[in-house]
Motif scaffolding. Sequence first.
Motif, PDB file in Angstrom:
ATOM      1  N   UNK A   1      -5.050  -5.491  -5.107  1.00  8.10           N
ATOM      2  CA  UNK A   1      -4.470  -5.931  -3.839  1.00  8.10           C
ATOM      3  C   UNK A   1      -3.838  -7.318  -4.045  1.00  8.10           C
ATOM      4  N   UNK A   2      -2.525  -7.416  -3.791  1.00  5.59           N
ATOM      5  CA  UNK A   2      -1.818  -8.682  -4.056  1.00  5.59           C
ATOM      6  C   UNK A   2      -2.239  -9.796  -3.109  1.00  5.59           C
ATOM      7  N   UNK A   3      -2.940  -9.461  -2.021  1.00  9.94           N
ATOM      8  CA  UNK A   3      -3.388 -10.532  -1.117  1.00  9.94           C
ATOM      9  C   UNK A   3      -4.735 -11.091  -1.575  1.00  9.94           C
ATOM     10  N   UNK A   4      -5.428 -10.377  -2.447  1.00 12.26           N
ATOM     11  CA  UNK A   4      -6.758 -10.837  -2.890  1.00 12.26           C
ATOM     12  C   UNK A   4      -6.847 -11.099  -4.382  1.00 12.26           C
ATOM     13  N   UNK A   5      -5.962 -10.503  -5.157  1.00 13.10           N
ATOM     14  CA  UNK A   5      -6.022 -10.668  -6.602  1.00 13.10           C
ATOM     15  C   UNK A   5      -7.180  -9.910  -7.212  1.00 13.10           C
TER      16      UNK A   5
ATOM     17  N   UNK B   1     -12.191   1.112 -19.854  1.00 12.64           N
ATOM     18  CA  UNK B   1     -12.024   0.775 -21.277  1.00 12.64           C
ATOM     19  C   UNK B   1     -13.103   1.453 -22.122  1.00 12.64           C
ATOM     20  N   UNK B   2     -14.354   1.417 -21.605  1.00 13.69           N
ATOM     21  CA  UNK B   2     -15.461   2.049 -22.337  1.00 13.69           C
ATOM     22  C   UNK B   2     -15.194   3.546 -22.544  1.00 13.69           C
ATOM     23  N   UNK B   3     -14.483   4.145 -21.593  1.00 19.58           N
ATOM     24  CA  UNK B   3     -14.162   5.571 -21.698  1.00 19.58           C
ATOM     25  C   UNK B   3     -12.858   5.814 -22.459  1.00 19.58           C
ATOM     26  N   UNK B   4     -12.320   4.762 -23.076  1.00 19.02           N
ATOM     27  CA  UNK B   4     -11.069   4.854 -23.847  1.00 19.02           C
ATOM     28  C   UNK B   4      -9.907   5.410 -23.039  1.00 19.02           C
ATOM     29  N   UNK B   5      -9.807   5.026 -21.787  1.00 17.92           N
ATOM     30  CA  UNK B   5      -8.749   5.574 -20.950  1.00 17.92           C
ATOM     31  C   UNK B   5      -7.497   4.706 -21.014  1.00 17.92           C
ATOM     32  N   UNK B   6      -6.362   5.340 -20.904  1.00 18.66           N
ATOM     33  CA  UNK B   6      -5.094   4.615 -20.788  1.00 18.66           C
ATOM     34  C   UNK B   6      -5.029   4.053 -19.359  1.00 18.66           C
ATOM     35  N   UNK B   7      -4.739   2.766 -19.237  1.00 18.78           N
ATOM     36  CA  UNK B   7      -4.758   2.137 -17.915  1.00 18.78           C
ATOM     37  C   UNK B   7      -3.342   1.784 -17.460  1.00 18.78           C
ATOM     38  N   UNK B   8      -3.019   2.156 -16.221  1.00 17.80           N
ATOM     39  CA  UNK B   8      -1.737   1.740 -15.636  1.00 17.80           C
ATOM     40  C   UNK B   8      -2.047   0.668 -14.592  1.00 17.80           C
ATOM     41  N   UNK B   9      -1.645  -0.589 -14.848  1.00 18.46           N
ATOM     42  CA  UNK B   9      -1.940  -1.641 -13.866  1.00 18.46           C
ATOM     43  C   UNK B   9      -0.934  -1.601 -12.711  1.00 18.46           C
ATOM     44  N   UNK B  10      -1.444  -1.554 -11.486  1.00 26.66           N
ATOM     45  CA  UNK B  10      -0.567  -1.451 -10.315  1.00 26.66           C
ATOM     46  C   UNK B  10      -0.958  -2.515  -9.291  1.00 26.66           C
TER      47      UNK B  10
ATOM     48  N   UNK C   1       4.806  -2.660  -9.124  1.00 28.16           N
ATOM     49  CA  UNK C   1       4.600  -3.339  -7.854  1.00 28.16           C
ATOM     50  C   UNK C   1       4.848  -2.342  -6.732  1.00 28.16           C
ATOM     51  N   UNK C   2       3.846  -2.145  -5.882  1.00 29.72           N
ATOM     52  CA  UNK C   2       3.998  -1.100  -4.855  1.00 29.72           C
ATOM     53  C   UNK C   2       3.434  -1.518  -3.499  1.00 29.72           C
ATOM     54  N   UNK C   3       3.794  -0.737  -2.504  1.00 33.94           N
ATOM     55  CA  UNK C   3       3.081  -0.775  -1.230  1.00 33.94           C
ATOM     56  C   UNK C   3       2.667   0.667  -0.961  1.00 33.94           C
ATOM     57  N   UNK C   4       1.363   0.909  -1.070  1.00 29.67           N
ATOM     58  CA  UNK C   4       0.889   2.276  -0.821  1.00 29.67           C
ATOM     59  C   UNK C   4       1.106   2.627   0.642  1.00 29.67           C
ATOM     60  N   UNK C   5       1.163   1.584   1.477  1.00 29.13           N
ATOM     61  CA  UNK C   5       1.309   1.825   2.915  1.00 29.13           C
ATOM     62  C   UNK C   5       2.732   2.283   3.264  1.00 29.13           C
ATOM     63  N   UNK C   6       3.734   1.533   2.779  1.00 30.14           N
ATOM     64  CA  UNK C   6       5.107   1.891   3.138  1.00 30.14           C
ATOM     65  C   UNK C   6       5.708   2.893   2.156  1.00 30.14           C
ATOM     66  N   UNK C   7       5.103   3.009   0.960  1.00 27.97           N
ATOM     67  CA  UNK C   7       5.619   3.963  -0.019  1.00 27.97           C
ATOM     68  C   UNK C   7       6.499   3.323  -1.089  1.00 27.97           C
ATOM     69  N   UNK C   8       6.820   2.010  -0.930  1.00 22.86           N
ATOM     70  CA  UNK C   8       7.668   1.345  -1.940  1.00 22.86           C
ATOM     71  C   UNK C   8       7.002   1.460  -3.312  1.00 22.86           C
ATOM     72  N   UNK C   9       7.749   1.898  -4.309  1.00 21.14           N
ATOM     73  CA  UNK C   9       7.250   1.876  -5.687  1.00 21.14           C
ATOM     74  C   UNK C   9       6.351   3.042  -6.063  1.00 21.14           C
TER      75      UNK C   9
END
Length: 594
Positions: free
Chosen positions: A105-109, A122-131, A162-170
């Motif tokens: 959340x960009x308002x909380x970091x 990471x422990x599960x060796x998963x590929x991570x997509x940072x959003x 960079x997205x807004x899940x609320x408005x759908x941007x990104x």
Amino acid sequence: MKQSQIRNFSIIAHIDHGKSTLADRIMEETQTVSEREMSSQLLDSMAVEQEHGITVKSRTVRSYYTANNGETFEYNFIDTPGHVDFSYEVSKSLAASDGAILLVDATQGVQAQTVANYRLAKENNLKIIPVINKIDHPNADVEETKIQLMELADVDEDEMLLISAKTGIGVDLVLEAIKDRIPEPVGDIEAPLKALVFDSHFDAFKGIVAYIRVFDGEFKANNLLRFMQQTTDFQVVEAGIFKPDMVAVDSLHAGDVGYVITGLKDPQLVKIGDTLTSQNHPTPEALPGYKESESMVFAGFYPKDNNYKELKSAIQKLALNDSSFHYKEEKSDALGLGFRCGFLGMLHLSIIRERLEKEYQLGVLTTTPNVTYHVILKNGKEVIVDNPVQFPDFSEIDHVEEPFLDVHMTVPDEQVGDIMKLAEKRKGIFQDMAYNSGQTELNYALPSSEIAYDFFNQLKSLSHGYATMETQFKGYQTADVVKMDVLVNYATVDALGFVVHRQDAVEIGQKLVEQLKYAIPRKLFPMPVQAVVENKAIARANVPPLRKSATTGSDKKNAAKQDMLRRQSANKRLGSKAEMDLPQEVFNAILEVN
Ligand code: GTP
């Protein structure tokens, strides 16, 4: 669908950072559900989730995504809970995934559960997509959030979406990134069936439904399958997928995520973490499964309306749906047959109790919660106490150890003083502190019993909602604690005993008897309530009689009559301990004074 066109991933984040909103948006953009069905948040469907506005259970969904290149992909994704009390749900989901969307959340970091869930992935060796989410919000600080994410995870700036899940941007970028960055499953469809049971639930009509991720092989309805660890055999009633409702399919094969209706009715036959295989061609090696979760808080659950059997059956079914909830049968002199239950925290405890009430219409009497104590006896033996009833007599005890947590708090500079006072009042041992642009990082070691109840609420209220807290189990340390017994009419009520720090005992004992005076059901005669520590009464009050006078006649006669009734009642119980109706208020009184 070919494995090259399947992607399995989880959405992970700190609480309220927008996982369920993003999951809804993904379902909408992939037309998994119609617009009409989209009216409310789809995945948080349990009554307790809607009431608390949080996700308690992970939810699995299959969507079909048509990529920019025109190809269609099968997306199996799991929306996970954010609250630390439900982190076991996250670890189960990650073991069924090949990648994870880490939402911030960009308002909380970056927050405590962002860090904890990132490490789990990471422990599960998963590929991570940072959003980064909520970029539409006026308080969003995208640049600062980027810096924090780069510090936490080994990611470049251009990997972050960079997205807004609320408005759908990104959200379209997220959908493409899933196909491009998350690896396809690499199972062998020709090999014997090997699938992980990552969740399950009990359906009143269909029996046990197991949620599975298939790693190798395939199966369909009528196949003869086996849960390896439990050696439970069954014939498949139905194979299916979640869209998000259950929909039957012809078969499930390597790479797929879905469910199997087992037809089994006994919840004890299925265990989350087990490996599903075929009876005729079993896989030689089971999957590693899950580490058992360790309960942090214990409490007794007793039936309110004498319906022990119903409570037992409901508890077994709930445990099938929540493998971080543990239980064993116990018997109390005062309350009869019930269960000692273990939870990951206080919120977990309240959610389980509410689920029993809402999903099974069962009233549950909950005894005062406690942590586990290690009691070392003078004879060198050690007793593990998860129920105060088992607390050994003080004459036998050498010393007691209680669980401590490392507590890391980030607090606004202005409230540092108040929060340090709070931590010290709760027996916190100061470790260190650091200043960090308007925020102070505070580290304390605190007894887990002092945090379990309402420490977090007080922290939030002192800091007007701004402080954050992260805890980690530190280990057992010596503590000066004693058992407090509660006696009503001179008889010990076993279910009311609890463990306190010696230095608080007198204050707590005095407050408690004052409260119990009103909470304990009255009788025809006045009854003394005493708080007793190491054979010494440290506080006493009288529960007033039911009516002002139990008999007619002079005051003197009345007093004599009441006294006789009281004695008779006490004598009757000699040797059999106190038997009385204990309403929930009595246990709440204990929790309130602690
Ligand atoms: P838990 O599962 O309980 O951890 O929460 P969650 O991460 O699923 O969060 P949820 O999707 O329930 O969203 C929390 C709150 O943030 C809701 O009030 C959402 O409407 C709001 N929210 C989510 N995404 C956005 C966004 O992009 N912008 C804004 N402004 N609000 C958002």
